[in-house]
Scaffold this motif. Structure first.
Motif, PDB file in Angstrom:
ATOM      1  N   MET A   1       0.842  -1.196   0.000  1.00  0.00           N
ATOM      2  CA  MET A   1       0.000   0.000   0.000  1.00  0.00           C
ATOM      3  C   MET A   1       0.877   1.246   0.000  1.00  0.00           C
ATOM      4  N   ALA A   2       0.259   2.418   0.179  1.00  0.00           N
ATOM      5  CA  ALA A   2       0.972   3.676  -0.007  1.00  0.00           C
ATOM      6  C   ALA A   2       1.526   4.232   1.298  1.00  0.00           C
ATOM      7  N   MET A   3       2.532   5.123   1.147  1.00  0.00           N
ATOM      8  CA  MET A   3       3.014   5.914   2.274  1.00  0.00           C
ATOM      9  C   MET A   3       2.423   7.314   2.148  1.00  0.00           C
ATOM     10  N   ILE A   4       1.832   7.812   3.236  1.00  0.00           N
ATOM     11  CA  ILE A   4       1.118   9.084   3.210  1.00  0.00           C
ATOM     12  C   ILE A   4       1.609   9.974   4.342  1.00  0.00           C
ATOM     13  N   LEU A   5       1.802  11.254   4.041  1.00  0.00           N
ATOM     14  CA  LEU A   5       2.183  12.245   5.050  1.00  0.00           C
ATOM     15  C   LEU A   5       0.975  13.132   5.334  1.00  0.00           C
ATOM     16  N   VAL A   6       0.557  13.192   6.595  1.00  0.00           N
ATOM     17  CA  VAL A   6      -0.554  14.041   7.015  1.00  0.00           C
ATOM     18  C   VAL A   6       0.011  15.224   7.794  1.00  0.00           C
ATOM     19  N   ALA A   7      -0.225  16.436   7.313  1.00  0.00           N
ATOM     20  CA  ALA A   7       0.261  17.645   7.984  1.00  0.00           C
ATOM     21  C   ALA A   7      -0.927  18.420   8.540  1.00  0.00           C
ATOM     22  N   ASP A   8      -1.009  18.492   9.868  1.00  0.00           N
ATOM     23  CA  ASP A   8      -2.101  19.216  10.526  1.00  0.00           C
ATOM     24  C   ASP A   8      -1.639  19.599  11.920  1.00  0.00           C
ATOM     25  N   ASP A   9      -1.890  20.856  12.311  1.00  0.00           N
ATOM     26  CA  ASP A   9      -1.421  21.311  13.616  1.00  0.00           C
ATOM     27  C   ASP A   9      -2.345  20.894  14.757  1.00  0.00           C
ATOM     28  N   GLU A  10      -3.481  20.288  14.437  1.00  0.00           N
ATOM     29  CA  GLU A  10      -4.372  19.768  15.473  1.00  0.00           C
ATOM     30  C   GLU A  10      -4.089  18.277  15.649  1.00  0.00           C
ATOM     31  N   PRO A  11      -3.475  17.880  16.773  1.00  0.00           N
ATOM     32  CA  PRO A  11      -3.086  16.477  16.954  1.00  0.00           C
ATOM     33  C   PRO A  11      -4.245  15.499  16.822  1.00  0.00           C
ATOM     34  N   PHE A  17      -7.157  11.202  10.974  1.00  0.00           N
ATOM     35  CA  PHE A  17      -6.857  10.897   9.575  1.00  0.00           C
ATOM     36  C   PHE A  17      -5.874   9.721   9.479  1.00  0.00           C
ATOM     37  N   ALA A  18      -4.888   9.709  10.372  1.00  0.00           N
ATOM     38  CA  ALA A  18      -3.906   8.617  10.362  1.00  0.00           C
ATOM     39  C   ALA A  18      -4.581   7.279  10.640  1.00  0.00           C
ATOM     40  N   ALA A  31       2.924  15.444  10.507  1.00  0.00           N
ATOM     41  CA  ALA A  31       3.751  16.637  10.730  1.00  0.00           C
ATOM     42  C   ALA A  31       2.855  17.710  11.339  1.00  0.00           C
ATOM     43  N   PRO A  32       3.350  18.442  12.357  1.00  0.00           N
ATOM     44  CA  PRO A  32       2.508  19.428  13.038  1.00  0.00           C
ATOM     45  C   PRO A  32       2.534  20.826  12.426  1.00  0.00           C
ATOM     46  N   ASP A  33       3.389  21.038  11.419  1.00  0.00           N
ATOM     47  CA  ASP A  33       3.490  22.364  10.815  1.00  0.00           C
ATOM     48  C   ASP A  33       4.076  22.253   9.412  1.00  0.00           C
ATOM     49  N   GLY A  34       4.093  23.385   8.702  1.00  0.00           N
ATOM     50  CA  GLY A  34       4.549  23.386   7.321  1.00  0.00           C
ATOM     51  C   GLY A  34       6.005  23.012   7.124  1.00  0.00           C
ATOM     52  N   PRO A  35       6.941  23.640   7.843  1.00  0.00           N
ATOM     53  CA  PRO A  35       8.351  23.290   7.650  1.00  0.00           C
ATOM     54  C   PRO A  35       8.644  21.818   7.928  1.00  0.00           C
ATOM     55  N   THR A  36       8.026  21.279   8.978  1.00  0.00           N
ATOM     56  CA  THR A  36       8.232  19.859   9.280  1.00  0.00           C
ATOM     57  C   THR A  36       7.672  18.986   8.165  1.00  0.00           C
ATOM     58  N   ALA A  37       6.538  19.398   7.610  1.00  0.00           N
ATOM     59  CA  ALA A  37       5.960  18.642   6.499  1.00  0.00           C
ATOM     60  C   ALA A  37       6.922  18.588   5.319  1.00  0.00           C
ATOM     61  N   LEU A  48       1.636  10.393  -1.281  1.00  0.00           N
ATOM     62  CA  LEU A  48       0.575  11.400  -1.229  1.00  0.00           C
ATOM     63  C   LEU A  48       0.736  12.186   0.061  1.00  0.00           C
ATOM     64  N   SER A  49       0.310  13.446   0.042  1.00  0.00           N
ATOM     65  CA  SER A  49       0.332  14.241   1.264  1.00  0.00           C
ATOM     66  C   SER A  49      -1.020  14.903   1.482  1.00  0.00           C
ATOM     67  N   VAL A  50      -1.473  14.870   2.737  1.00  0.00           N
ATOM     68  CA  VAL A  50      -2.704  15.542   3.154  1.00  0.00           C
ATOM     69  C   VAL A  50      -2.295  16.796   3.923  1.00  0.00           C
ATOM     70  N   LEU A  51      -2.814  17.954   3.519  1.00  0.00           N
ATOM     71  CA  LEU A  51      -2.394  19.226   4.109  1.00  0.00           C
ATOM     72  C   LEU A  51      -3.574  19.981   4.707  1.00  0.00           C
ATOM     73  N   ASP A  52      -3.400  20.458   5.940  1.00  0.00           N
ATOM     74  CA  ASP A  52      -4.281  21.486   6.473  1.00  0.00           C
ATOM     75  C   ASP A  52      -3.810  22.816   5.881  1.00  0.00           C
ATOM     76  N   HIS A  53      -4.650  23.857   5.942  1.00  0.00           N
ATOM     77  CA  HIS A  53      -4.185  25.150   5.431  1.00  0.00           C
ATOM     78  C   HIS A  53      -3.525  25.977   6.531  1.00  0.00           C
ATOM     79  N   TYR A  54      -4.275  26.325   7.571  1.00  0.00           N
ATOM     80  CA  TYR A  54      -3.707  27.163   8.631  1.00  0.00           C
ATOM     81  C   TYR A  54      -2.887  26.320   9.587  1.00  0.00           C
ATOM     82  N   MET A  55      -1.560  26.446   9.462  1.00  0.00           N
ATOM     83  CA  MET A  55      -0.619  25.754  10.336  1.00  0.00           C
ATOM     84  C   MET A  55       0.459  26.740  10.760  1.00  0.00           C
TER      85      MET A  55
END
Length: 279
Positions: A1-11, A17-18, A31-37, A48-55
């Motif tokens: 299956m796939a490897m996915i990165l979820v970036a969201d500052d709300e744990p 999602f995880a 990842a909890p923020d943009g730079p870490t993502a 694939l990456s899942v992104l929140d907007h406001y981080m």
């Protein structure tokens, strides 16, 4: 299956999602923020990456812009899930979903994105920027002129419908139209996977479809089932720099209504369309 990165500052959201994606068999990192993502995407090379907007530190849109600008990640499928995604997110993300999102729908969208093969032309950042510039210039006056031209194109081709479309990564904007269903004109556009003009942009050449009802990619879409389109012909629309920004199209409710002469007529009209959209 796939490897996915979820970036969201709300744990809690990231964990939810995880859990959903892990239960579907995927390996998930967060990842909890943009730079870490960006760091983890560079290290892990996810599918694939899942992104929140406001981080913190960087927004999801800024992350997406950097990923699209890097040749190593320019074709990475990006899904933004945010309560307040900016309209420009669709220029850089394949799909944008609003929070709260039904988890079954979230899982389905992820699976669809993972099945898609990246297309260099469709995801080319310079091309997407060119589309964005033209859409910024779009006015009611330009729309009126394109509507008139679409009617002329339909008449010349003996078609029931015609349209001038701009193609983003995951959406198609209808900039001028004649004879289309009211739901399309009111919405101002449709998802890219519903539109044959997306295939025109991907392939970079004119295409003919004799019967959308028999075409595996489009048979179940509203274009075929609601608007009852059967025949399609479309050619690439380029800007002054040569980027394929969209398509000039004709459609009809009768199968096999168009041929190569139709494509030649459409090609002859692209210069007029280009002049209008850049005016």
């Amino acid at each position: 299956m796939a490897m996915i990165l979820v970036a969201d500052d709300e744990p809690d959201v990231a964990a939810l999602f995880a859990d959903v994606l892990t239960s579907a068999g995927h390996t998930v990192h967060t990842a909890p923020d943009g730079p870490t993502a960006l760091e983890r995407i560079a290290d892990l090379r996810p599918d694939l990456s899942v992104l929140d907007h406001y981080m913190p530190e960087m927004t999801g849109l800024q992350v997406a812009q950097q990923l699209r600008a890097d040749p190593a990640t320019s074709s990475l499928p990006l899904l933004m899930v945010s309560a307040s995604a900016p309209p420009t997110a669709l220029l850089y993300c394949n799909v944008v979903l609003a929070k709260p999102v039904p988890l079954a729908h979230f899982r389905m969208v992820v699976q669809d994105l993972l099945r898609q093969e990246p297309n260099e032309t469709l995801h080319d950042l310079d091309r997407v920027r060119a589309v964005a510039r033209l859409l910024d210039l779009h006015t009611d006056r330009i729309a009126g002129r394109l509507n008139e031209l679409a009617e002329q194109v339909a008449t010349e081709a003996g078609a029931a419908m015609a349209a001038v479309n701009m193609v983003l990564i995951d959406a198609v904007a209808v900039c001028g139209a004649y004879g289309l269903g009211g739901w399309i004109e009111q919405a101002g556009g449709i998802p890219a996977e519903w539109a044959p003009c997306t295939r025109v942009v991907r392939e970079g050449e004119g295409i003919l479809i004799d019967d959308l009802g028999e075409d595996q990619a489009f048979a179940g879409t509203p274009l075929a089932t609601v608007t009852k389109v059967r025949s399609y012909a479309g050619v690439p629309l380029r800007d002054a720099a040569g980027h394929i920004v969209g398509a000039v199209n004709v459609m009809d409710r009768t199968p096999a209504a168009f041929d190569k002469d139709t494509l030649n007529r459409l090609l002859a009209r692209t210069a007029s369309v280009q002049e209008i959209v850049q005016s």
